[in-house]
Design a protein around this motif. Structure first.
Motif, short mmCIF file in Angstrom:
data_model
loop_
_atom_site.label_atom_id
_atom_site.label_comp_id
_atom_site.label_asym_id
_atom_site.label_seq_id
_atom_site.Cartn_x
_atom_site.Cartn_y
_atom_site.Cartn_z
N SER A 126 35.09 46.82 32.02
CA SER A 126 34.38 47.90 32.71
C SER A 126 33.68 47.45 33.99
O SER A 126 33.05 48.25 34.67
CB SER A 126 33.34 48.52 31.76
N VAL A 127 33.80 46.15 34.34
CA VAL A 127 33.12 45.62 35.53
C VAL A 127 34.16 45.01 36.47
O VAL A 127 34.66 43.91 36.24
CB VAL A 127 32.07 44.56 35.16
N SER A 128 34.50 45.74 37.51
CA SER A 128 35.44 45.25 38.51
C SER A 128 34.73 45.08 39.84
O SER A 128 33.55 45.42 39.99
CB SER A 128 36.61 46.24 38.68
N LEU A 129 35.46 44.59 40.84
CA LEU A 129 34.87 44.43 42.17
C LEU A 129 34.45 45.76 42.77
O LEU A 129 33.63 45.79 43.69
CB LEU A 129 35.87 43.73 43.11
N ARG A 130 34.98 46.86 42.26
CA ARG A 130 34.58 48.17 42.76
C ARG A 130 33.12 48.48 42.44
O ARG A 130 32.55 49.41 43.00
CB ARG A 130 35.50 49.26 42.20
N ALA A 135 31.09 45.34 51.42
CA ALA A 135 31.21 44.05 52.09
C ALA A 135 31.31 42.90 51.09
O ALA A 135 32.13 41.99 51.26
CB ALA A 135 30.03 43.84 53.04
N LYS A 136 30.48 42.92 50.06
CA LYS A 136 30.50 41.88 49.04
C LYS A 136 31.81 41.91 48.27
O LYS A 136 32.39 40.86 47.95
CB LYS A 136 29.31 42.08 48.09
N ALA A 137 32.31 43.11 47.96
CA ALA A 137 33.56 43.24 47.21
C ALA A 137 34.73 42.64 47.99
O ALA A 137 35.57 41.93 47.43
CB ALA A 137 33.84 44.71 46.88
N LEU A 138 34.79 42.91 49.30
CA LEU A 138 35.87 42.36 50.11
C LEU A 138 35.80 40.84 50.18
O LEU A 138 36.82 40.15 50.13
CB LEU A 138 35.83 42.95 51.52
N LEU A 139 34.59 40.31 50.26
CA LEU A 139 34.41 38.86 50.31
C LEU A 139 34.91 38.21 49.02
O LEU A 139 35.64 37.21 49.05
CB LEU A 139 32.93 38.53 50.54
N GLU A 140 34.51 38.77 47.89
CA GLU A 140 34.93 38.23 46.59
C GLU A 140 36.43 38.41 46.38
O GLU A 140 37.10 37.54 45.82
CB GLU A 140 34.16 38.89 45.45
N ALA A 141 36.97 39.54 46.84
CA ALA A 141 38.40 39.78 46.70
C ALA A 141 39.20 38.75 47.49
O ALA A 141 40.21 38.22 46.99
CB ALA A 141 38.74 41.19 47.18
N VAL A 217 40.38 43.25 39.83
CA VAL A 217 39.65 41.99 39.75
C VAL A 217 38.43 42.24 38.87
O VAL A 217 37.53 43.00 39.24
CB VAL A 217 39.22 41.48 41.14
N LEU A 218 38.44 41.63 37.68
CA LEU A 218 37.41 41.91 36.68
C LEU A 218 36.47 40.72 36.50
O LEU A 218 36.83 39.57 36.76
CB LEU A 218 38.06 42.24 35.33
N ALA A 227 41.72 38.02 38.56
CA ALA A 227 42.68 39.10 38.80
C ALA A 227 43.45 39.43 37.53
O ALA A 227 43.73 38.57 36.70
CB ALA A 227 43.65 38.69 39.90
N VAL A 228 43.80 40.70 37.38
CA VAL A 228 44.60 41.17 36.26
C VAL A 228 45.72 42.07 36.80
O VAL A 228 45.74 42.43 37.98
CB VAL A 228 43.75 41.96 35.24
N GLY A 229 46.64 42.44 35.92
CA GLY A 229 47.64 43.45 36.24
C GLY A 229 48.53 43.17 37.42
O GLY A 229 48.78 44.07 38.23
N PRO A 230 49.10 41.95 37.55
CA PRO A 230 49.97 41.70 38.70
C PRO A 230 51.31 42.40 38.57
O PRO A 230 51.78 42.69 37.47
CB PRO A 230 50.14 40.18 38.66
#
Length: 314
Positions: A126-130, A135-141, A217-218, A227-230
């Motif tokens: 239930s906790v993804s980069l979204r 800005a923080k999400a893009l950096l972590e991604a 990305v969880l 990352a999941v679901g490739p």
């Protein structure tokens, strides 16, 4: 949806496919998808017994291309049991996860080729980069996807970006894609030209996630983000990043200056990961156009039209 067992029990639950999976596969023509959905509850039961797993619940609503059951292994360790829908990406997912071996991606614990079942380390689903600010999400991604770009193993069975995108060429050329697509014909033609040029002189052949976006990305225990679901394939990094450029596109469209926001995203991602800006822009335009047409074909008119608008901004 019923999905309850006692710890150590394997045969007392009824595992019904999530609604999103039923809806998505209901649009897939042919007998295999329907038969797989019908057999899925029994397949889950057998796999639980074979691997000595107990299953507190099924992740709901689930994905469009798989069913995931949260399980506990015999030694008490939590895990996730995934059943990918039959298709070209089912077997390559296991191969890619083995290659990454937990580096930037969820760790594969077991794989059953006959059913396609994947036993994965448990993440916080239930906790993804979204959940992070943009800005923080893009950096972590960016930090996560960088780890996935490795040399594919010798003798691999992954398809290439050129092969996968070639399958979409008829979709982009179709004269029956609806009035909005006909209005966007010059844009779709540009997307086709870009695809031809980009695949003709690809600068590298690395293992890619294939569908990398913030929602895949969880949060984990072993690493902050995995990352999941490739939908793995081999090709250039710009193709993987292009999907990230389009992330949260509805939020971007609702804000001010969406075209400028997209251009800044392209620049920021390309520069931080040493990817050519123009190649990233080209693949982002192509992927926006392709995704837009697919959303229109699935009856998601608003999302499809917005993605085509995104392609125009790029």
């Amino acid at each position: 949806m019923a999905a309850h067992t006692q710890p150590g029990g394997h045969g007392t639950a009824s595992f019904d496919p999530p609604r999103r999976l039923l809806t998505a596969l209901g649009q897939v023509p042919g007998e295999p998808a329907r038969r797989w959905l019908e057999d899925l509850p029994a397949i889950v039961e057998r796999q639980l017994a074979t691997w000595e797993l107990s299953a507190p619940r099924v992740v709901n609503p689930g994905g469009r291309g798989s069913m995931v059951v949260l399980v506990t292994q015999a030694d008490g360790t939590p895990a996730a049991l995934k059943f990918p829908a039959p298709g070209p990406d089912a077997a390559p997912e296991a191969e890619a996860l083995r290659r990454w071996d937990g580096w930037g991606a969820v760790r594969l614990l077991r794989h059953d080729p006959p059913t396609g079942a994947l036993l994965l380390e448990r993440l916080h689903e239930s906790v993804s980069l979204r959940s992070l600010p943009e800005a923080k999400a893009l950096l972590e991604a960016a930090g996560t996807v960088r780890r996935l770009w490795v040399e594919p193993p010798a003798g691999h069975g992954f398809r290439s970006v050129a092969e996968v995108t070639a399958e979409a060429v008829p979709v982009l050329r179709s004269p029956d894609a609806g009035p909005r697509a006909r209005e966007a014909r010059p844009l779709l033609d540009e997307a086709l030209e870009l695809r031809a040029a980009l695949t003709a002189d690809a600068p590298e052949e690395l293992l890619l996630h294939g569908d990398f976006q913030q929602g895949k990305v969880l949060s984990g225990e072993r690493a902050p983000w995995l990352a999941v679901g490739p939908a793995p394939l081999v090709g250039e990094r710009a193709y993987d990043l292009a999907r990230l450029v389009l992330d949260r596109f509805e939020d971007v469209a609702a804000g001010s200056g969406p075209a400028a926001v997209l251009r800044r995203r392209v620049t920021r991602l390309a520069d931080s990961l040493e990817v050519d800006r123009e190649r990233l822009r080209g693949w982002a335009l192509y992927r926006a156009a392709e995704l837009g047409l697919r959303r229109l074909a699935a009856g998601e008119r608003a999302r499809g039209e917005l993605l085509l608008e995104f392609a125009g901004w790029l």
